[in-house]
Enzyme design. Structure first.
Site, PDB file in Angstrom:
ATOM      1  N   LYS A 119       0.856  -1.184   0.000  1.00 15.91           N
ATOM      2  CA  LYS A 119       0.000   0.000   0.000  1.00 15.91           C
ATOM      3  C   LYS A 119       0.886   1.226   0.000  1.00 15.91           C
ATOM      4  CE  LYS A 119      -4.525   0.590   0.304  1.00 15.91           C
ATOM      5  NZ  LYS A 119      -5.474  -0.469  -0.075  1.00 15.91           N
TER       6      LYS A 119
HETATM    7  N1  GLU Z   1      -7.324   0.004  -3.078  1.00 14.57           N
HETATM    8  C1  GLU Z   1      -8.056  -1.188  -3.396  1.00 14.57           C
HETATM    9  C2  GLU Z   1      -8.041  -2.134  -2.196  1.00 14.57           C
HETATM   10  O1  GLU Z   1      -7.853  -1.717  -1.090  1.00 14.57           O
HETATM   11  C3  GLU Z   1      -7.596  -1.831  -4.697  1.00 14.57           C
HETATM   12  C4  GLU Z   1      -6.170  -2.238  -4.724  1.00 14.57           C
HETATM   13  C5  GLU Z   1      -5.703  -2.723  -6.090  1.00 14.57           C
HETATM   14  O2  GLU Z   1      -6.488  -2.763  -7.020  1.00 14.57           O
HETATM   15  O3  GLU Z   1      -4.516  -3.039  -6.183  1.00 14.57           O
HETATM   16  O4  GLU Z   1      -8.304  -3.296  -2.324  1.00 14.57           O
END
Ligand code: GLU
Length: 429
Positions: A119
């Site tokens: 993240k």
């Molecule tokens: N931000 C989204 C999540 O928390 C998508 C992450 C992604 O597509 O890599 O799952």
């Protein structure tokens, strides 16, 4: 000791918004305990493979230079390249980003796609910035984390306050820096730039798949559902549209500015037009305005927190009045909040299961980009449903077999897959 008292003892009593990392760690340890994981494995899995902190210096429109704190946390790549979104928010902290990275690892493993977890975040307030300032932050941040990202390494995507436009700037910056277009370096791109059909609404599509499965499981009827949605960003607003189309009544929604309710059901298409113009849900004719925090206490069949972490906690969980809680946000329920909901018998569909549609369609986008071969929207949604169905039924079965909550069961499946991968990889050197 009751479960709630135990949860209170394990977390800091009196704390309304629990530290997200503590929440994630406790969820992991519960799954690891159930699996009887060795301390050696746990020590790898509760740690973060790489934590990157960058100073993102950009020129504001005023000419002044300002420096923002940026992070990219890579939790695990045991099952494939690191994967996870990037958020822009004043509340971003290193601990939140770590928690979110860890949840991505279990989420990708639970839906069985070949990614690890990561993240990113920049501590900033996009509502106070122009588009060109956001572009400069994005390009500078991308350049600074560039050595550690890439189609085979770590693939960013949208999260809170980032969207397809931000992903376009990431694609362009990354591609310019390496001298060629690399479609696989980021997901959530616009379709015009090699994104996939269905990605924009994917998280909400997955949520609605999970709601449909849960309703069937509980022998309820979709047509009888009253739905309340906290948060009207990409996930919350698309969920409202899909649920309305399915024939359910969306009776309450909120955003950062306030909340509205109409117990007969909101006219969602009209609400979408209102939000496009007014930039907020309040002021919508045909709905009553209520205090933002009161939204969570409306009597309903489905409550969908689609905003930030910690929304359901020891202060309000007792007053939640829903049959089903479906977590569109990551980490919306604290440890104590969760124990209270369990005591109340709420059917909780945990974040790593419920909102996995986003990263699943990111996986489809990545695959399509690497092959330069693109699917129809129906293909995307059908394949998504197949994956969500498999994850839902595995989670329900694991919960029944181990007498676990759906949250712990979902973690057990994810954690077990990552542990298996780690054992097969062995340790280098
Ligand atoms: N931000 C989204 C999540 O928390 C998508 C992450 C992604 O597509 O890599 O799952």
């Amino acid at each position: 000791m009751s479960e709630v008292q135990e949860a209170m003892a394990r977390t800091e009593i009196g704390e309304e918004r629990q530290n997200a990392l503590q929440l994630a760690q406790l969820q992991f340890e519960a799954a690891a305990d159930h699996l009887g994981l060795s301390e050696s494995l746990r020590s790898i899995m509760r740690s973060f493979a790489r934590v990157i902190e960058v100073a993102v210096s950009v020129r504001r429109d005023s000419g002044q230079i300002e420096t923002f704190q940026g992070y990219r946390v890579q939790h695990s790549d045991a099952r494939g390249p690191f994967k996870g979104g990037i958020r822009y928010h004043p509340y971003v902290t290193i601990d939140t980003v770590k928690a979110l990275a860890m949840w991505m690892t279990w989420k990708c493993a639970l839906v069985n796609i070949p990614f690890g977890g990561a993240k990113g975040g920049v501590v900033c307030d996009p509502s106070q910035m122009s588009q060109s300032e956001i572009e400069r932050i994005t390009r500078r941040y991308t350049s600074m984390i560039q050595p550690n990202i890439g189609p085979d390494r770590d693939i960013p995507a949208p999260d809170v306050n980032t969207n397809a436009q931000v992903m376009s700037w990431i694609l362009d910056t990354y591609s310019e820096n390496i001298g060629h277009r690399a479609l696989g370096c980021v997901t959530g791109k616009p379709v015009a730039l090699g994104g996939t059909l269905g990605r924009e609404g994917a998280t909400s599509q997955g949520l609605s798949d999970i709601i449909t499965l849960a309703v069937k499981h509980l022998k309820m009827d979709l047509k009888d559902l009253r739905i309340v949605i906290q948060g009207f960003g990409n996930v919350g607003s698309n969920l409202a549209v899909i649920c309305h189309r399915l024939g359910c009544r969306v009776i309450g929604v909120s955003d950062v500015y306030g909340a509205i309710v109409n117990r007969e059901g909101l006219d969602v298409p009209a609400l979408m037009r209102h939000v496009a113009e007014a930039g907020r849900v309040c002021g919508f004719p045909g709905a009553e305005e209520i205090e933002r925090d009161d939204l969570l206490e409306i009597e309903c069949e489905v409550l969908a927190p689609c905003a930030l972490g910690g929304a359901i906690n020891r202060m309000n969980a007792e007053r939640i009045n829903t049959r089903i809680l479906v977590e569109g946000a990551n980490g919306p329920t604290t440890t104590v909040g969760d124990a209270i909901l369990r005591e109340k018998g709420v059917f909780v569909l945990p974040d790593i299961l419920a909102n996995a549609g986003g990263v699943t369609v990111s996986y489809f986008e990545w695959v399509q980009g690497l092959q330069s071969f693109f699917w129809t929207e129906a293909e995307v949604n059908d394949r998504l449903r197949t994956i969500m169905e498999a994850a839902f039924s595995e989670t329900v079965q694991t919960a029944a077999k181990g007498k676990l909550s759906l949250r712990t069961a979902a973690h057990v499946i994810g954690v077990r897959r990552v542990a298996d991968a780690l054992m097969r990889l062995g340790l280098y050197p």
